[in-house]
Each structure stands twice: as structure tokens, then as C-alpha cells.
Design a protein around this motif. Structure first.
Motif, short mmCIF file in Angstrom:
data_model
loop_
_atom_site.label_atom_id
_atom_site.label_comp_id
_atom_site.label_asym_id
_atom_site.label_seq_id
_atom_site.Cartn_x
_atom_site.Cartn_y
_atom_site.Cartn_z
N UNK A 134 0.89 -1.61 -0.20
CA UNK A 134 -0.23 -0.16 0.42
C UNK A 134 0.65 0.91 -0.01
N UNK A 135 1.81 1.10 0.62
CA UNK A 135 2.93 2.96 1.27
C UNK A 135 2.51 3.51 1.16
N UNK A 136 3.20 3.65 1.99
CA UNK A 136 2.76 4.95 3.47
C UNK A 136 3.09 5.03 4.99
N UNK A 137 3.43 5.30 5.90
CA UNK A 137 2.51 5.05 7.30
C UNK A 137 1.09 5.54 7.63
N UNK A 138 1.02 4.16 8.38
CA UNK A 138 -0.55 4.83 8.33
C UNK A 138 -0.61 5.69 10.02
N UNK A 139 -1.33 6.20 10.70
CA UNK A 139 -1.12 6.44 11.81
C UNK A 139 -2.98 5.34 12.56
#
Length: 184
Positions: A134-139
Motif C-alpha cells: 500500500x505504501x506510506x505509514x498509517x497512524x
């Protein structure tokens, strides 16, 4: 509450590992989340549902050893030969007294689960997760144990939930059994 849910979900009999939290937290320079400590004491380190790796304690090889993983990540992140690029950009690996990520779990699909720790704001432990698909960080502003439970049990917890794969909800401890009553 969430730790108990994970225990019940997996049918696991808590180990009751004795841990010298003062020594671990002194090395890190911050307290760890209370529910993570409960998970650590109940499970040690190992694999949930044959795919979710939980870092806790692994006296054998150290493959699931929380502190060993953090030390290795920090060493690589601070290695000047590798330049100023961090493997966890736009963040850095947490260094005592600073702000950064500490990994507590991952998956066989290279998903990463970390806390964003800020020594100036002890007690706040948002979970940051990254999937290379998915890519990128999820908080996620939830506890470690709630995040873990949702990964294992909530098919709609996307992109990180694994319940829709129907892998079962098991736990397999890492190598080496904890020595009864011995602190880490």
C-alpha cells in the motif's frame, strides 16, 4: 481488556514471564506501553496466525527479541556510511531522549508495526503501520493490543487485517522457552 481478548482469541495460556522492565526502559529512556508489557509477559515473542511476528522475548536465536531488534535498527539508522536516509522515512528510529519509531511487530508480507515514541511526551504511543503493498505509514491512535486484535480478528481492518485470509488465530512461541522466574 484488549490483551485478554487476544489471549482468548488465540486460546493461549499466559506464560507469566518475569521481566526487568526497569532495565529495559532505562536503556530506551522511556516507559513502554502497559498493554505491550502484558502481551510480552503473556506470550513472549513469536508468530500469530502463521504470519504476524510479535517481538517480545526469544532466548534462543533472538529472532523475536524486542531489544535486539531495536538495537539493530538503531545501529543501521545511525550508520553514517549509509548517508542521511532512514529506512523508516519520513521518520527515524527512536534514539533515547529523542523521537522516532520502535518496531514491535511485522508480517511475512513485510508489513511493519511500530510505535512513534517521543521522549518529551511519555505515555503516548500511536501505532504506525506500513505495508509495502500500500505504501506510506498509517497512524492508529489505539493500544498495541487493540491493533493486534484487530489485525487477527477484524476482516474489515484494512489494509492490515488478516482475518479475511482465514488463517486461524493461533500463536507459536519463538525458539527457546522462557526460563521460569528469570528476568530478561
Amino acid at each position: 481488556m484488549w490483551v485478554q481478548r487476544v489471549i482468548e482469541l488465540t486460546g493461549w495460556e499466559p506464560l507469566g514471564i518475569c521481566v526487568d522492565w526497569a532495565a529495559i526502559e532505562a536503556e530506551l529512556g522511556v516507559p513502554l506501553p502497559a498493554d505491550y508489557k502484558e502481551l510480552y509477559e503473556a506470550f513472549g515473542g513469536g508468530v500469530f496466525s502463521d504470519s504476524v511476528y510479535f517481538l517480545g522475548r526469544d532466548e534462543g536465536r533472538g529472532a523475536f527479541d524486542f531489544l535486539k531488534q531495536w538495537r539493530a535498527d538503531l545501529s543501521v539508522d545511525q550508520d553514517s556510511k549509509l548517508g542521511d536516509v532512514s529506512a523508516v522515512e519520513p521518520y527515524a528510529i527512536y534514539a533515547p531522549g529523542g523521537k522516532g519509531l520502535v518496531e514491535w511487530g511485522s508480517t511475512e508480507w513485510a508489513d511493519e508495526y511500530c510505535w512513534l515514541i517521543d521522549a518529551q511526551q511519555p505515555g503516548e504511543y500511536p501505532v504506525l503501520a506500513r505495508s509495502h503493498d500500500v505504501g506510506g505509514w498509517h497512524r492508529y491512535d489505539m493500544s498495541t493490543s487493540e491493533f493486534l486484535y484487530r489485525i487477527l480478528a477484524d476482516a474489515d481492518f484494512q489494509p492490515f487485517g488478516i482475518a479475511h485470509y482465514d488463517l486461524g488465530t493461533t500463536f507459536e512461541p519463538g525458539s527457546g522457552d522462557p526460563v521460569e522466574g528469570q528476568p530478561l
